[in-house]
Design an enzyme around this catalytic site. Structure first.
Site, PDB file in Angstrom:
ATOM      1  N   ARG A 106      81.696 -46.381  39.637  1.00 23.61           N
ATOM      2  CA  ARG A 106      81.246 -47.544  40.395  1.00 23.61           C
ATOM      3  C   ARG A 106      82.295 -47.931  41.424  1.00 23.61           C
ATOM      4  O   ARG A 106      83.441 -48.198  41.071  1.00 23.61           O
ATOM      5  CB  ARG A 106      80.962 -48.710  39.437  1.00 23.61           C
ATOM      6  CG  ARG A 106      80.297 -49.895  40.095  1.00 23.61           C
ATOM      7  CD  ARG A 106      79.814 -50.892  39.062  1.00 23.61           C
ATOM      8  NE  ARG A 106      80.875 -51.365  38.193  1.00 23.61           N
ATOM      9  CZ  ARG A 106      80.705 -52.283  37.245  1.00 23.61           C
ATOM     10  NH1 ARG A 106      79.513 -52.779  37.048  1.00 23.61           N
ATOM     11  NH2 ARG A 106      81.701 -52.673  36.507  1.00 23.61           N
ATOM     12  N   THR A 110      81.844 -52.201  46.513  1.00 30.41           N
ATOM     13  CA  THR A 110      80.390 -52.374  46.697  1.00 30.41           C
ATOM     14  C   THR A 110      79.636 -52.413  45.383  1.00 30.41           C
ATOM     15  O   THR A 110      78.469 -52.814  45.353  1.00 30.41           O
ATOM     16  CB  THR A 110      79.829 -51.220  47.544  1.00 30.41           C
ATOM     17  OG1 THR A 110      79.951 -49.994  46.794  1.00 30.41           O
ATOM     18  CG2 THR A 110      80.586 -51.085  48.847  1.00 30.41           C
ATOM     19  N   ASP A 202      85.119 -53.018  28.747  1.00 30.74           N
ATOM     20  CA  ASP A 202      84.816 -51.731  29.356  1.00 30.74           C
ATOM     21  C   ASP A 202      84.622 -50.712  28.235  1.00 30.74           C
ATOM     22  O   ASP A 202      85.581 -50.337  27.551  1.00 30.74           O
ATOM     23  CB  ASP A 202      85.959 -51.301  30.279  1.00 30.74           C
ATOM     24  CG  ASP A 202      85.650 -50.034  31.056  1.00 30.74           C
ATOM     25  OD1 ASP A 202      85.430 -48.990  30.408  1.00 30.74           O
ATOM     26  OD2 ASP A 202      85.620 -50.085  32.290  1.00 30.74           O
ATOM     27  N   ASP A 205      86.852 -47.483  28.402  1.00 31.47           N
ATOM     28  CA  ASP A 205      88.239 -47.716  28.020  1.00 31.47           C
ATOM     29  C   ASP A 205      88.380 -47.889  26.524  1.00 31.47           C
ATOM     30  O   ASP A 205      89.335 -47.386  25.901  1.00 31.47           O
ATOM     31  CB  ASP A 205      88.776 -48.961  28.729  1.00 31.47           C
ATOM     32  CG  ASP A 205      89.103 -48.699  30.186  1.00 31.47           C
ATOM     33  OD1 ASP A 205      89.195 -47.519  30.585  1.00 31.47           O
ATOM     34  OD2 ASP A 205      89.267 -49.672  30.945  1.00 31.47           O
TER      35      ASP A 205
END
Length: 211
Positions: A106, A110, A202, A205
């Protein structure tokens, strides 16, 4: 959520395991194991419509006619890298499934998905496909991954997530109204960084122990 294409799986075991995943104290080993367990439990529901056929089997007692999977070909496609954490949980249940991979990240500015890797089984267009990604946040990666599969000629595609935001579900439903979504929980929404709130952080992670 009143949508027959969105399956929110509220089984007590799934809800219990999802709470453990949310806890910031849950370590890498336990987090990784539970993500795989959640994928296994979700897979039961996502494969509920697999067709069956009758076959004759001789048991130690007698011969009878029983149900058997009708040879439906299945593929699972994790979105790299977090989706890898769900693969073993499904292969433990369906070891004959083939595995494709889609690499997306990602863009931090944006929030749009950028493809960096795509490798599929040669017969992917002949298979029912389940796309795997623990988090359905903005929905951008899932929308892109599903479109890649359609470009390969896939027709029967499902999406499996551990946790979703309403924004992500809405994005997938708008872009791909034919795709069923299976998820263990739907949270409040996204923060300014595109993370699910309250979420679980996340997933990549936490699965791989990175920052």
């Amino acid at each position: 959520m009143n949508d027959n294409k969105v399956h929110i799986l509220d089984h007590p075991l799934l809800q219990h395991k999802l709470t453990i995943l949310r806890d910031e104290r849950t370590g890498v080993k336990e987090f990784r194991e539970i993500v795989a367990e959640v994928a296994t439990l979700e897979c039961y529901e996502a494969t509920r419509d697999l067709p069956l056929e009758d076959i004759e089997v001789k048991t130690p007692v007698a011969t009878g006619t029983f149900k058997h999977l009708a040879g439906k070909k299945l593929a699972i496609v994790p979105i790299l890298r977090a989706g890898l954490g769900m693969v073993d949980g499904i292969l433990n249940l369906i070891p004959s499934a083939k595995v494709g991979h889609i690499g997306l990240y990602r863009d931090p500015e944006t929030l749009a998905p950028v493809e960096y890797y795509c490798k599929m089984p040669s017969d992917i267009s002949e298979r029912d496909v389940i796309v795997l990604d623990p988090m359905l946040a903005t929905g951008g990666s899932a929308v892109a991954a599903i479109q890649f599969l359609k470009n390969y000629g896939c027709h029967n595609i499902k999406l499996m997530n551990v946790l979703a935001a309403p924004e992500g579900i809405r994005a997938v439903r708008e872009a791909h109204p034919d795709v069923d979504i299976y998820v263990a929980g739907v949270d409040e929404g996204l923060n300014d960084h595109g993370y699910i709130v309250p979420g679980l952080g996340d997933a990549g992670d936490r699965i791989f122990g990175t920052k």
